[in-house]
Motif scaffolding. Structure first.
Motif, PDB file in Angstrom:
ATOM      1  N   MET A   1      42.603  28.577  33.482  1.00 38.21           N
ATOM      2  CA  MET A   1      43.322  29.769  33.898  1.00 38.21           C
ATOM      3  C   MET A   1      43.232  29.865  35.429  1.00 38.21           C
ATOM      4  SD  MET A   1      42.555  33.800  32.987  1.00 38.21           S
ATOM      5  CE  MET A   1      42.726  33.508  31.260  1.00 38.21           C
ATOM      6  N   SER A   2      44.321  30.259  36.035  1.00 39.94           N
ATOM      7  CA  SER A   2      44.334  30.427  37.486  1.00 39.94           C
ATOM      8  C   SER A   2      43.581  31.693  37.888  1.00 39.94           C
ATOM      9  CB  SER A   2      45.774  30.518  37.993  1.00 39.94           C
ATOM     10  OG  SER A   2      46.367  31.745  37.598  1.00 39.94           O
ATOM     11  N   PHE A   3      43.214  31.748  39.147  1.00 43.98           N
ATOM     12  CA  PHE A   3      42.544  32.944  39.643  1.00 43.98           C
ATOM     13  C   PHE A   3      43.447  34.166  39.465  1.00 43.98           C
ATOM     14  CE2 PHE A   3      41.259  35.909  43.045  1.00 43.98           C
ATOM     15  CZ  PHE A   3      39.956  36.123  42.645  1.00 43.98           C
ATOM     16  N   GLN A   4      44.734  34.014  39.760  1.00 43.50           N
ATOM     17  CA  GLN A   4      45.662  35.128  39.584  1.00 43.50           C
ATOM     18  C   GLN A   4      45.740  35.528  38.117  1.00 43.50           C
ATOM     19  OE1 GLN A   4      47.211  37.016  42.059  1.00 43.50           O
ATOM     20  NE2 GLN A   4      47.563  38.331  40.290  1.00 43.50           N
ATOM     21  N   GLY A   5      45.633  34.543  37.221  1.00 43.22           N
ATOM     22  CA  GLY A   5      45.611  34.846  35.790  1.00 43.22           C
ATOM     23  C   GLY A   5      44.427  35.725  35.421  1.00 43.22           C
ATOM     24  N   TYR A   6      43.264  35.433  36.011  1.00 45.83           N
ATOM     25  CA  TYR A   6      42.088  36.283  35.793  1.00 45.83           C
ATOM     26  C   TYR A   6      42.384  37.710  36.260  1.00 45.83           C
ATOM     27  CZ  TYR A   6      38.346  33.139  34.312  1.00 45.83           C
ATOM     28  OH  TYR A   6      37.529  32.322  33.588  1.00 45.83           O
ATOM     29  N   GLY A  15      43.371  48.499  33.650  1.00 48.08           N
ATOM     30  CA  GLY A  15      44.327  49.367  34.325  1.00 48.08           C
ATOM     31  C   GLY A  15      44.099  49.445  35.831  1.00 48.08           C
ATOM     32  N   GLN A  16      43.139  48.663  36.316  1.00 46.02           N
ATOM     33  CA  GLN A  16      42.782  48.683  37.738  1.00 46.02           C
ATOM     34  C   GLN A  16      43.323  47.430  38.428  1.00 46.02           C
ATOM     35  OE1 GLN A  16      41.066  51.394  38.986  1.00 46.02           O
ATOM     36  NE2 GLN A  16      41.180  52.162  36.896  1.00 46.02           N
ATOM     37  N   SER A  17      43.970  47.616  39.564  1.00 50.25           N
ATOM     38  CA  SER A  17      44.483  46.497  40.344  1.00 50.25           C
ATOM     39  C   SER A  17      43.369  45.940  41.228  1.00 50.25           C
ATOM     40  CB  SER A  17      45.643  46.971  41.220  1.00 50.25           C
ATOM     41  OG  SER A  17      45.160  47.809  42.265  1.00 50.25           O
ATOM     42  N   PRO A  18      43.581  44.771  41.800  1.00 47.92           N
ATOM     43  CA  PRO A  18      42.586  44.246  42.745  1.00 47.92           C
ATOM     44  C   PRO A  18      42.310  45.229  43.887  1.00 47.92           C
ATOM     45  CG  PRO A  18      44.051  42.498  42.094  1.00 47.92           C
ATOM     46  CD  PRO A  18      44.611  43.766  41.522  1.00 47.92           C
ATOM     47  N   GLU A  19      43.344  45.877  44.366  1.00 44.32           N
ATOM     48  CA  GLU A  19      43.157  46.863  45.438  1.00 44.32           C
ATOM     49  C   GLU A  19      42.311  48.040  44.951  1.00 44.32           C
ATOM     50  OE1 GLU A  19      43.080  47.625  49.169  1.00 44.32           O
ATOM     51  OE2 GLU A  19      44.171  45.890  48.459  1.00 44.32           O
ATOM     52  N   ASP A  20      42.501  48.440  43.699  1.00 42.56           N
ATOM     53  CA  ASP A  20      41.682  49.515  43.123  1.00 42.56           C
ATOM     54  C   ASP A  20      40.208  49.114  43.118  1.00 42.56           C
ATOM     55  OD1 ASP A  20      43.945  51.098  42.557  1.00 42.56           O
ATOM     56  OD2 ASP A  20      44.145  50.252  40.532  1.00 42.56           O
ATOM     57  N   PHE A  21      39.918  47.866  42.725  1.00 44.52           N
ATOM     58  CA  PHE A  21      38.531  47.412  42.698  1.00 44.52           C
ATOM     59  C   PHE A  21      37.931  47.371  44.093  1.00 44.52           C
ATOM     60  CE2 PHE A  21      39.506  45.817  38.382  1.00 44.52           C
ATOM     61  CZ  PHE A  21      38.458  46.413  37.724  1.00 44.52           C
ATOM     62  N   GLY A  58      32.715  36.069  33.563  1.00 41.52           N
ATOM     63  CA  GLY A  58      33.753  35.337  34.282  1.00 41.52           C
ATOM     64  C   GLY A  58      34.720  36.245  35.013  1.00 41.52           C
ATOM     65  N   HIS A  59      35.170  37.281  34.340  1.00 41.48           N
ATOM     66  CA  HIS A  59      36.099  38.213  34.974  1.00 41.48           C
ATOM     67  C   HIS A  59      35.410  38.995  36.093  1.00 41.48           C
ATOM     68  CE1 HIS A  59      38.474  37.338  31.355  1.00 41.48           C
ATOM     69  NE2 HIS A  59      39.497  37.515  32.171  1.00 41.48           N
ATOM     70  N   SER A  60      34.155  39.344  35.880  1.00 41.35           N
ATOM     71  CA  SER A  60      33.402  40.044  36.920  1.00 41.35           C
ATOM     72  C   SER A  60      33.218  39.156  38.148  1.00 41.35           C
ATOM     73  CB  SER A  60      32.045  40.491  36.385  1.00 41.35           C
ATOM     74  OG  SER A  60      32.202  41.415  35.340  1.00 41.35           O
ATOM     75  N   MET A  61      32.963  37.880  37.922  1.00 42.31           N
ATOM     76  CA  MET A  61      32.800  36.947  39.037  1.00 42.31           C
ATOM     77  C   MET A  61      34.118  36.759  39.791  1.00 42.31           C
ATOM     78  SD  MET A  61      29.680  36.230  39.466  1.00 42.31           S
ATOM     79  CE  MET A  61      29.817  34.883  40.634  1.00 42.31           C
ATOM     80  N   ALA A  62      35.233  36.897  39.104  1.00 46.57           N
ATOM     81  CA  ALA A  62      36.525  36.833  39.787  1.00 46.57           C
ATOM     82  C   ALA A  62      36.665  38.016  40.744  1.00 46.57           C
ATOM     83  CB  ALA A  62      37.670  36.821  38.771  1.00 46.57           C
ATOM     84  N   VAL A  63      36.265  39.193  40.313  1.00 47.97           N
ATOM     85  CA  VAL A  63      36.304  40.363  41.187  1.00 47.97           C
ATOM     86  C   VAL A  63      35.334  40.169  42.352  1.00 47.97           C
ATOM     87  CG1 VAL A  63      35.900  42.851  41.361  1.00 47.97           C
ATOM     88  CG2 VAL A  63      37.069  41.922  39.352  1.00 47.97           C
ATOM     89  N   PHE A  64      34.154  39.614  42.076  1.00 46.06           N
ATOM     90  CA  PHE A  64      33.195  39.335  43.141  1.00 46.06           C
ATOM     91  C   PHE A  64      33.806  38.379  44.169  1.00 46.06           C
ATOM     92  CE2 PHE A  64      29.788  36.647  44.894  1.00 46.06           C
ATOM     93  CZ  PHE A  64      29.059  37.621  45.566  1.00 46.06           C
ATOM     94  N   GLY A  69      35.838  37.572  49.517  1.00 45.62           N
ATOM     95  CA  GLY A  69      36.834  36.888  50.332  1.00 45.62           C
ATOM     96  C   GLY A  69      36.914  35.404  50.061  1.00 45.62           C
ATOM     97  N   ILE A  70      36.242  34.946  49.005  1.00 44.32           N
ATOM     98  CA  ILE A  70      36.297  33.535  48.619  1.00 44.32           C
ATOM     99  C   ILE A  70      37.686  33.204  48.080  1.00 44.32           C
ATOM    100  CG2 ILE A  70      35.368  31.811  47.020  1.00 44.32           C
ATOM    101  CD1 ILE A  70      32.733  33.451  47.074  1.00 44.32           C
ATOM    102  N   LYS A  71      38.242  34.139  47.346  1.00 46.33           N
ATOM    103  CA  LYS A  71      39.576  33.994  46.757  1.00 46.33           C
ATOM    104  C   LYS A  71      40.407  35.210  47.127  1.00 46.33           C
ATOM    105  CE  LYS A  71      39.094  30.427  43.811  1.00 46.33           C
ATOM    106  NZ  LYS A  71      40.045  29.362  43.621  1.00 46.33           N
ATOM    107  N   LYS A  72      41.735  35.061  46.998  1.00 46.20           N
ATOM    108  CA  LYS A  72      42.632  36.174  47.261  1.00 46.20           C
ATOM    109  C   LYS A  72      43.707  36.213  46.191  1.00 46.20           C
ATOM    110  CE  LYS A  72      45.486  33.765  50.704  1.00 46.20           C
ATOM    111  NZ  LYS A  72      45.271  32.456  50.207  1.00 46.20           N
ATOM    112  N   GLU A  73      44.382  37.320  46.088  1.00 41.29           N
ATOM    113  CA  GLU A  73      45.450  37.442  45.108  1.00 41.29           C
ATOM    114  C   GLU A  73      46.458  36.318  45.318  1.00 41.29           C
ATOM    115  OE1 GLU A  73      46.986  41.434  44.000  1.00 41.29           O
ATOM    116  OE2 GLU A  73      45.831  42.036  45.776  1.00 41.29           O
ATOM    117  N   GLY A  74      46.938  35.778  44.210  1.00 41.90           N
ATOM    118  CA  GLY A  74      47.921  34.715  44.250  1.00 41.90           C
ATOM    119  C   GLY A  74      47.311  33.323  44.233  1.00 41.90           C
ATOM    120  N   ASP A  75      45.982  33.204  44.402  1.00 39.70           N
ATOM    121  CA  ASP A  75      45.347  31.888  44.369  1.00 39.70           C
ATOM    122  C   ASP A  75      45.450  31.290  42.977  1.00 39.70           C
ATOM    123  OD1 ASP A  75      44.663  32.008  47.027  1.00 39.70           O
ATOM    124  OD2 ASP A  75      42.502  32.219  46.693  1.00 39.70           O
ATOM    125  N   LYS A  76      45.509  29.983  42.946  1.00 44.32           N
ATOM    126  CA  LYS A  76      45.580  29.278  41.663  1.00 44.32           C
ATOM    127  C   LYS A  76      44.208  28.907  41.181  1.00 44.32           C
ATOM    128  CE  LYS A  76      50.177  27.722  42.308  1.00 44.32           C
ATOM    129  NZ  LYS A  76      51.168  27.206  41.543  1.00 44.32           N
TER     130      LYS A  76
END
Length: 76
Positions: A1-6, A15-21, A58-64, A69-76
């Motif tokens: 799964m891609s980062f954006q998929g996570y 219901g929370q967006s990355p910006e919300d987090f 896994g999903h929590s680590m994606a938010v971390f 700043g390791i990953k950003k929205e849209g990353d694969k």
């Protein structure tokens, strides 16, 4: 799964967006000025997201990764 998929799955579940987090992390004191504090550990974020949003490791680590700043929205 891609980062954006996570991120998409997280938003569908919570219901929370990355910006919300990012904003919520600041309110919780994990970030300052949009930057993850040096004292904030991955385990802090994982515990918070599991307790408040029932996210798994896994999903929590994606938010971390997003907050750190390791990953950003849209990353694969």
């Amino acid at each position: 799964m891609s980062f954006q998929g996570y991120l998409d799955n997280i938003q569908a579940k919570t219901g929370q967006s990355p910006e919300d987090f990012k904003q919520l992390a600041g309110q919780k004191g994990y970030t300052e000025g949009g930057v993850l504090k040096a004292t904030t550990k991955a385990g802090d974020i994982v515990k918070w997201l599991k307790e408040d949003f029932d996210l798994g490791h896994g999903h929590s680590m994606a938010v971390f990764a997003l907050l750190k700043g390791i990953k950003k929205e849209g990353d694969k």
